[in-house]
Design a protein around this motif. Structure first.
Motif, PDB file in Angstrom:
ATOM      1  N   VAL A  55       0.833  -1.205   0.000  1.00 16.94           N
ATOM      2  CA  VAL A  55       0.000   0.000   0.000  1.00 16.94           C
ATOM      3  C   VAL A  55       0.867   1.255   0.000  1.00 16.94           C
ATOM      4  N   MET A  56       1.895   1.287   0.838  1.00 11.38           N
ATOM      5  CA  MET A  56       2.753   2.476   0.915  1.00 11.38           C
ATOM      6  C   MET A  56       3.531   2.692  -0.381  1.00 11.38           C
ATOM      7  N   GLU A  57       3.959   1.613  -1.002  1.00 12.99           N
ATOM      8  CA  GLU A  57       4.667   1.742  -2.277  1.00 12.99           C
ATOM      9  C   GLU A  57       3.730   2.280  -3.363  1.00 12.99           C
ATOM     10  N   ASP A  58       2.479   1.840  -3.340  1.00 11.80           N
ATOM     11  CA  ASP A  58       1.489   2.334  -4.304  1.00 11.80           C
ATOM     12  C   ASP A  58       1.241   3.829  -4.110  1.00 11.80           C
ATOM     13  N   ILE A  59       1.094   4.242  -2.846  1.00  7.03           N
ATOM     14  CA  ILE A  59       0.844   5.654  -2.547  1.00  7.03           C
ATOM     15  C   ILE A  59       2.009   6.518  -3.014  1.00  7.03           C
ATOM     16  N   MET A  60       3.223   6.100  -2.697  1.00  7.02           N
ATOM     17  CA  MET A  60       4.404   6.886  -3.085  1.00  7.02           C
ATOM     18  C   MET A  60       4.563   6.931  -4.596  1.00  7.02           C
ATOM     19  N   SER A  61       4.256   5.814  -5.265  1.00  7.48           N
ATOM     20  CA  SER A  61       4.356   5.778  -6.725  1.00  7.48           C
ATOM     21  C   SER A  61       3.349   6.731  -7.367  1.00  7.48           C
ATOM     22  N   GLU A  62       2.139   6.776  -6.828  1.00 10.88           N
ATOM     23  CA  GLU A  62       1.108   7.668  -7.366  1.00 10.88           C
ATOM     24  C   GLU A  62       1.510   9.129  -7.212  1.00 10.88           C
ATOM     25  N   ILE A  63       2.030   9.475  -6.032  1.00 14.04           N
ATOM     26  CA  ILE A  63       2.471  10.850  -5.798  1.00 14.04           C
ATOM     27  C   ILE A  63       3.612  11.216  -6.744  1.00 14.04           C
ATOM     28  N   GLU A  64       4.545  10.291  -6.915  1.00 16.86           N
ATOM     29  CA  GLU A  64       5.676  10.537  -7.807  1.00 16.86           C
ATOM     30  C   GLU A  64       5.209  10.790  -9.233  1.00 16.86           C
ATOM     31  N   GLN A  65       4.271   9.980  -9.712  1.00 15.28           N
ATOM     32  CA  GLN A  65       3.778  10.142 -11.080  1.00 15.28           C
ATOM     33  C   GLN A  65       3.046  11.465 -11.265  1.00 15.28           C
ATOM     34  N   GLU A  66       2.291  11.887 -10.261  1.00 19.71           N
ATOM     35  CA  GLU A  66       1.573  13.156 -10.363  1.00 19.71           C
ATOM     36  C   GLU A  66       2.529  14.341 -10.357  1.00 19.71           C
ATOM     37  N   ILE A  67       3.580  14.254  -9.558  1.00 15.31           N
ATOM     38  CA  ILE A  67       4.576  15.333  -9.528  1.00 15.31           C
ATOM     39  C   ILE A  67       5.306  15.420 -10.864  1.00 15.31           C
ATOM     40  N   LEU A  68       5.679  14.278 -11.412  1.00 13.84           N
ATOM     41  CA  LEU A  68       6.354  14.263 -12.712  1.00 13.84           C
ATOM     42  C   LEU A  68       5.459  14.836 -13.802  1.00 13.84           C
ATOM     43  N   ALA A  69       4.178  14.499 -13.761  1.00 16.42           N
ATOM     44  CA  ALA A  69       3.232  15.026 -14.743  1.00 16.42           C
ATOM     45  C   ALA A  69       3.147  16.539 -14.636  1.00 16.42           C
ATOM     46  N   ALA A  70       3.170  17.052 -13.410  1.00 19.98           N
ATOM     47  CA  ALA A  70       3.107  18.498 -13.202  1.00 19.98           C
ATOM     48  C   ALA A  70       4.353  19.181 -13.746  1.00 19.98           C
ATOM     49  N   LEU A  71       5.503  18.571 -13.534  1.00 21.37           N
ATOM     50  CA  LEU A  71       6.757  19.161 -14.007  1.00 21.37           C
ATOM     51  C   LEU A  71       6.841  19.159 -15.526  1.00 21.37           C
ATOM     52  N   ASN A  72       6.196  18.181 -16.157  1.00 19.37           N
ATOM     53  CA  ASN A  72       6.251  18.064 -17.615  1.00 19.37           C
ATOM     54  C   ASN A  72       5.110  18.795 -18.326  1.00 19.37           C
ATOM     55  N   SER A  73       4.204  19.376 -17.535  1.00 16.34           N
ATOM     56  CA  SER A  73       3.011  19.990 -18.133  1.00 16.34           C
ATOM     57  C   SER A  73       3.224  21.428 -18.566  1.00 16.34           C
ATOM     58  N   SER A  74       4.338  22.040 -18.166  1.00 14.25           N
ATOM     59  CA  SER A  74       4.569  23.448 -18.490  1.00 14.25           C
ATOM     60  C   SER A  74       6.056  23.761 -18.491  1.00 14.25           C
ATOM     61  N   THR A  75       6.433  24.818 -19.198  1.00  9.16           N
ATOM     62  CA  THR A  75       7.817  25.283 -19.184  1.00  9.16           C
ATOM     63  C   THR A  75       7.991  26.431 -18.187  1.00  9.16           C
ATOM     64  N   SER A  76       6.884  26.892 -17.625  1.00  7.44           N
ATOM     65  CA  SER A  76       6.933  27.967 -16.634  1.00  7.44           C
ATOM     66  C   SER A  76       7.294  27.382 -15.269  1.00  7.44           C
ATOM     67  N   SER A  77       8.357  27.894 -14.675  1.00  8.16           N
ATOM     68  CA  SER A  77       8.791  27.394 -13.373  1.00  8.16           C
ATOM     69  C   SER A  77       7.728  27.615 -12.311  1.00  8.16           C
ATOM     70  N   VAL A  78       7.028  28.751 -12.399  1.00 12.05           N
ATOM     71  CA  VAL A  78       5.985  29.044 -11.411  1.00 12.05           C
ATOM     72  C   VAL A  78       4.819  28.065 -11.548  1.00 12.05           C
TER      73      VAL A  78
END
Length: 202
Positions: A55-78
């Motif tokens: 369960v904890m590995e699943d939770i951490m993996s989901e958070i990691e994927q969402e953060i990566l998606a956010a970083l790749n969704s824009s070129t604006s640092s803000v």
């Protein structure tokens, strides 16, 4: 249609643990919730501890994927900062204090993995954003100093003891902490781009 019993058990265990912590869930209760026998559960998981780790590995993996998606969704640092923080807040809304308290108290080895995970991911994300600020909306701050200070604050503030003592929610704690740090590094022009955390976090 093939039933994925491992996934069913894992999801049910996660749902129940979010309400009262891992130690508050018995395998008997879990079996009843899933409509299967304990023997079937142990066919897919060697022990309750293995279920906790899954369960904890699943939770951490989901958070990691969402953060990566956010970083790749824009070129604006803000916008990247806003997206990454909102990804964390969305996940924190699902986590209550009993869950965190139980994890820290009864599964210290896993709590340490959570500490290491969030330290590693936060350091990677913020150093990447600070180093690639193309529009120049972030103040000229040494990335290592900022991330080290943020991680120290998170370790001190985003922990069950402090949250319980101050009668806060995990989501509100994270939100307030990030607001303090974000508004300290974004310049005046960049603040116009920065989407209010509270507005998007709900």
């Amino acid at each position: 249609m093939t039933v994925d019993y491992r996934e069913r058990v894992s999801q049910a265990f996660r749902d129940m643990a979010m309400e009262r912590g891992f130690s508050g869930v018995t395998v008997d209760e879990l079996a009843a919730r899933c409509g299967i026998s304990k023997r079937t559960i142990y066919r897919y998981f060697k022990s309750k501890d293995e279920m906790v780790v899954t369960v904890m590995e699943d939770i951490m993996s989901e958070i990691e994927q969402e953060i990566l998606a956010a970083l790749n969704s824009s070129t604006s640092s803000v916008e990247q900062l806003s997206g990454a923080i909102h990804a964390v807040l969305r996940n924190m809304k699902r986590i209550n204090v009993p869950f965190l308290y139980d994890l820290e108290k009864n599964y210290p080895h896993l709590w340490e993995r959570v500490e290491q995970f969030r330290a590693r991911k936060i350091q990677q994300a913020f150093e990447q954003i600070l180093a690639s600020d193309q529009r120049g909306h972030l103040k000229d701050i040494e990335p290592a100093i900022f991330t080290t200070a943020l991680l120290a604050a998170i370790r001190s503030v985003v922990n069950p003891g402090f949250i319980i003592e101050q009668n806060l929610s995990p989501e509100k704690t994270v939100q307030s902490l990030f607001e303090i740090f974000l508004y300290g590094i974004v310049d005046e022009q960049g603040k116009g781009e920065l989407k209010f955390i509270e507005a998007q976090g709900h």
